[in-house]
Scaffold this active site. Structure first.
Site, mmCIF file in Angstrom:
data_model
loop_
_atom_site.group_PDB
_atom_site.id
_atom_site.type_symbol
_atom_site.label_atom_id
_atom_site.label_comp_id
_atom_site.label_asym_id
_atom_site.label_seq_id
_atom_site.Cartn_x
_atom_site.Cartn_y
_atom_site.Cartn_z
ATOM 1 N N LYS A 157 -7.833 3.248 -16.163
ATOM 2 C CA LYS A 157 -7.587 4.244 -15.099
ATOM 3 C C LYS A 157 -6.160 4.139 -14.574
ATOM 4 C CE LYS A 157 -8.522 3.359 -10.680
ATOM 5 N NZ LYS A 157 -7.786 3.703 -9.472
ATOM 6 N N ASN A 158 -5.758 2.945 -14.154
ATOM 7 C CA ASN A 158 -4.455 2.829 -13.494
ATOM 8 C C ASN A 158 -3.296 3.112 -14.437
ATOM 9 O OD1 ASN A 158 -5.652 2.349 -11.070
ATOM 10 N ND2 ASN A 158 -5.368 0.125 -11.090
ATOM 11 N N ARG B 17 -3.523 7.519 -4.110
ATOM 12 C CA ARG B 17 -2.267 6.856 -3.786
ATOM 13 C C ARG B 17 -1.237 6.997 -4.909
ATOM 14 N NH1 ARG B 17 0.188 2.991 -0.562
ATOM 15 N NH2 ARG B 17 1.421 1.504 -1.732
ATOM 16 N N CYS C 179 -7.231 4.137 -0.970
ATOM 17 C CA CYS C 179 -8.494 3.513 -0.582
ATOM 18 C C CYS C 179 -8.351 2.806 0.749
ATOM 19 C CB CYS C 179 -8.890 2.472 -1.621
ATOM 20 S SG CYS C 179 -10.283 2.960 -2.592
ATOM 21 N N ARG D 106 -1.370 -0.609 2.971
ATOM 22 C CA ARG D 106 -0.749 -0.101 1.746
ATOM 23 C C ARG D 106 0.516 0.719 2.020
ATOM 24 N NH1 ARG D 106 -5.255 1.737 -2.454
ATOM 25 N NH2 ARG D 106 -3.931 0.717 -3.941
ATOM 26 N N ASP E 269 -8.923 -6.352 -7.712
ATOM 27 C CA ASP E 269 -9.900 -5.307 -8.043
ATOM 28 C C ASP E 269 -11.228 -5.889 -8.539
ATOM 29 O OD1 ASP E 269 -8.183 -3.355 -7.243
ATOM 30 O OD2 ASP E 269 -7.575 -2.727 -9.252
ATOM 31 N N ARG F 250 -14.468 7.773 -9.299
ATOM 32 C CA ARG F 250 -13.004 7.801 -9.381
ATOM 33 C C ARG F 250 -12.494 6.858 -10.457
ATOM 34 N NH1 ARG F 250 -10.245 9.113 -3.910
ATOM 35 N NH2 ARG F 250 -8.580 9.121 -5.415
HETATM 36 C C1 UD1 Z 1 -2.328 -0.916 -7.668
HETATM 37 C C2 UD1 Z 1 -3.633 -0.440 -8.268
HETATM 38 C C3 UD1 Z 1 -4.830 -1.015 -7.488
HETATM 39 C C4 UD1 Z 1 -4.703 -2.533 -7.362
HETATM 40 C C5 UD1 Z 1 -3.345 -2.945 -6.839
HETATM 41 C C6 UD1 Z 1 -3.126 -4.446 -6.849
HETATM 42 C C7 UD1 Z 1 -2.994 1.761 -9.101
HETATM 43 C C8 UD1 Z 1 -3.155 3.227 -8.992
HETATM 44 N N1 UD1 Z 1 -3.671 1.017 -8.209
HETATM 45 O O1 UD1 Z 1 -2.262 -0.387 -6.357
HETATM 46 O O2 UD1 Z 1 -6.016 -0.690 -8.212
HETATM 47 O O3 UD1 Z 1 -5.693 -3.000 -6.474
HETATM 48 O O4 UD1 Z 1 -2.305 -2.349 -7.643
HETATM 49 O O5 UD1 Z 1 -3.316 -4.962 -8.117
HETATM 50 O O6 UD1 Z 1 -2.329 1.261 -9.987
HETATM 51 N N2 UD1 Z 1 2.958 -3.292 -0.602
HETATM 52 C C9 UD1 Z 1 3.944 -3.299 0.365
HETATM 53 N N3 UD1 Z 1 4.921 -2.340 0.283
HETATM 54 C C10 UD1 Z 1 4.955 -1.396 -0.708
HETATM 55 C C11 UD1 Z 1 3.942 -1.417 -1.682
HETATM 56 C C12 UD1 Z 1 2.963 -2.398 -1.599
HETATM 57 O O7 UD1 Z 1 3.953 -4.117 1.272
HETATM 58 O O8 UD1 Z 1 5.869 -0.545 -0.708
HETATM 59 C C13 UD1 Z 1 1.873 -4.316 -0.515
HETATM 60 C C14 UD1 Z 1 0.502 -3.662 -0.325
HETATM 61 O O9 UD1 Z 1 0.241 -3.403 1.026
HETATM 62 C C15 UD1 Z 1 -0.421 -4.706 -0.900
HETATM 63 C C16 UD1 Z 1 0.422 -5.343 -2.006
HETATM 64 O O10 UD1 Z 1 1.768 -4.971 -1.756
HETATM 65 O O11 UD1 Z 1 -0.726 -5.670 0.068
HETATM 66 C C17 UD1 Z 1 0.035 -4.916 -3.414
HETATM 67 O O12 UD1 Z 1 0.068 -3.509 -3.475
HETATM 68 P P1 UD1 Z 1 0.466 -2.741 -4.815
HETATM 69 O O13 UD1 Z 1 0.622 -3.712 -5.931
HETATM 70 O O14 UD1 Z 1 1.605 -1.842 -4.513
HETATM 71 O O15 UD1 Z 1 -0.812 -1.872 -5.069
HETATM 72 P P2 UD1 Z 1 -0.882 -0.375 -5.566
HETATM 73 O O16 UD1 Z 1 0.222 -0.095 -6.517
HETATM 74 O O17 UD1 Z 1 -1.098 0.517 -4.414
#
Ligand code: UD1
Length: 434
Positions: A24-25, A96, A120, A125, A312, A404
């Site tokens: 999915k991702n 997202r 989610c 996030r 996850d 999803r």
């Molecule tokens: C992606 C995955 C999700 C998975 C997550 C962590 C997708 C669509 N989703 O989500 O399934 O659970 O990786 O493996 O690929 N953060 C910040 N600032 C930012 C971005 C992130 O502080 O600008 C923090 C977030 O709050 C969180 C951590 O970094 O605590 C990890 O988030 P991130 O790796 O960015 O997750 P996603 O890309 O949203």
């Protein structure tokens, strides 16, 4: 919210083979990466999921055309007409990953205005790492009302390569900046980059399109910018989280299962934890066979970015730990609010204590079926898993989340011996997730 639900008869043994779908991702970000080219991109092994549908709606809203045949998706980007339209917040809020579009669009057009993302309910996030990365590549980025507006400062309207050190390991920010840097002038070095397999999958496709990326999968990625990217044909890698969920399904029902295709290296930490708790796991090529012992034991987990234990799979693993002997300590370090499933497990009779983001799970072999609701994608999968182990028939709600990220989840489990029926009733309203 959908009012459809699953009726799940617990304590059924499973056996047989499950086919693992495309990730999915990966699919979501590979669809976004198509925005970097004016030629067509053909993706194979794209799972049939509502998140993929949401991303399709986003691409359609920008003027792209899509042709879908089962798990094949052709993305025809020639009609991309971003600035003729005000992009609808509603469709961007559905997931997202919609925000990842900012990287390719800014790199190609030198300016972009896109809605803030949805996501989610598993914590704040934020998107600060994405924004700081784009600024480092020479963009002015501002948030106005519900939108992020970004513009390149160079007279050629191009981003400019830079050395960027992320403050935290973010999958999404690494992907956004990686895509943006492929078309930047000069070389970009990303430090403290996320190392998830989805990032390697993205870099492999981008390199097929003509990008020059080295080091994806490590914490330092080097990207030499190019002037133009071509179309390509690419096969999405197998979904490691779906595979991990089915490994837990086998363990929680104490049943043998075979899964393929998988890339075993993507599941190393998960496999080690399952072995530690008493499962025999055989690995042959792209096939995993799991044979759980009857008496499994509690193990501790701490979630962390890849190659650590994936956040996850934290909820599915907690479901398993609720059924084994001993006390398991489960610590969530990636998202600050990802323990909501715990209350639902407690309602089935699980004994779990929560201290901040650490749960202490005292396993029991006597979980009682009841009506439970998943509050996000992975916790909903965990609700199904725990129901497979409970005594009696459970009702699992929150299916709009499950759909999803899992292709035909109930169908795949039923094919190996589960007894799950989907009960349809009238939908009430729509909602959002990761
Ligand atoms: C992606 C995955 C999700 C998975 C997550 C962590 C997708 C669509 N989703 O989500 O399934 O659970 O990786 O493996 O690929 N953060 C910040 N600032 C930012 C971005 C992130 O502080 O600008 C923090 C977030 O709050 C969180 C951590 O970094 O605590 C990890 O988030 P991130 O790796 O960015 O997750 P996603 O890309 O949203």
């Amino acid at each position: 919210l959908s009012s459809n639900y699953l009726d799940i008869l617990g304590s059924q043994k499973l056996s047989g083979h499950i086919r693992v779908s495309g990730a999915k991702n990966s699919s979501l970000v590979l669809m976004v990466a198509a925005l970097l080219t004016d030629s067509s991109v053909f993706l194979s092994n794209v799972p049939l999921l509502s998140d993929v549908e949401s991303m399709s709606k986003i691409l359609l809203s920008m003027g792209l055309k899509l042709r879908r045949n089962q798990n094949q998706l052709e993305i025809i980007t020639s009609g991309l007409s971003l600035f003729s339209k005000n992009l609808s917040c509603e469709v961007f809020h559905e997931l997202r990953a919609s925000f990842f579009c900012i990287g390719p669009l800014l790199a190609r057009f030198g300016e972009v205005k896109i809605p803030l993302p949805g996501g989610c309910r598993i914590g704040a996030r934020p998107i600060d790492e994405h924004i700081q990365g784009l600024r480092a590549l020479g963009a002015i980025v501002e948030t106005k009302n519900e939108y992020v507006v970004a513009k390149t400062i160079s007279p050629q309207k191009r981003l400019i390569g830079a050395r960027i050190k992320f403050n935290c390991k973010s999958v999404g920010a690494t992907e956004t900046i990686l895509m943006a840097a492929t078309l930047a002038q000069g070389t970009t070095i990303l430090e403290n980059a996320a190392q998830e397999p989805e990032i390697q999958d993205l870099a492999m496709m981008l390199n097929e399109m003509g990008a020059k990326i080295q080091g994806a999968g490590t914490s330092q990625i080097k990207i030499e910018g190019v002037d133009h990217l071509n179309g390509c044909s690419y096969t999405v890698m197998p979904d490691r989280i779906e595979a991990g969920t089915f490994l837990v399904a086998a363990a929680i029902t104490r049943s043998p299962l075979t899964l393929s295709p998988v890339i075993p290296e993507h599941l190393e930490t998960v496999i080690l934890k399952l072995q530690e708790c008493g499962c025999l796991i055989e690995c042959k090529g792209d096939t995993l066979r799991i044979i759980p012992r009857k008496n499994l034991q509690a193990v501790d987990i701490i979630t962390s970015p890849f190659p650590g234990f994936p956040t996850d799979l934290q909820a599915p693993f907690m479901a398993l730990m609720a059924t084994v002997k001993g006390i398991s300590k489960i610590e969530e370090t990636v998202f600050e609010d990802r323990m909501q499933h715990l209350r639902e497990f407690q309602r089935m009779g699980a004994k779990i204590l929560l201290d901040g983001n650490t749960a202490y799970v005292i396993g029991t072999n006597n979980l009682k079926a009841t009506s439970i609701t998943g509050g996000d994608l992975r916790s909903c999968a965990a609700m199904v898993l725990v129901s497979l182990a409970a005594n009696g028939t459970s009702v699992v709600r929150g299916l709009e989340y499950l759909d999803r990220g899992y292709e035909d989840f109930a169908g795949k489990l039923n094919a190996v011996g589960a007894n799950i029926s989907k009960v349809y009733s009238i939908p009430l309203a729509s909602d959002e997730c990761d």
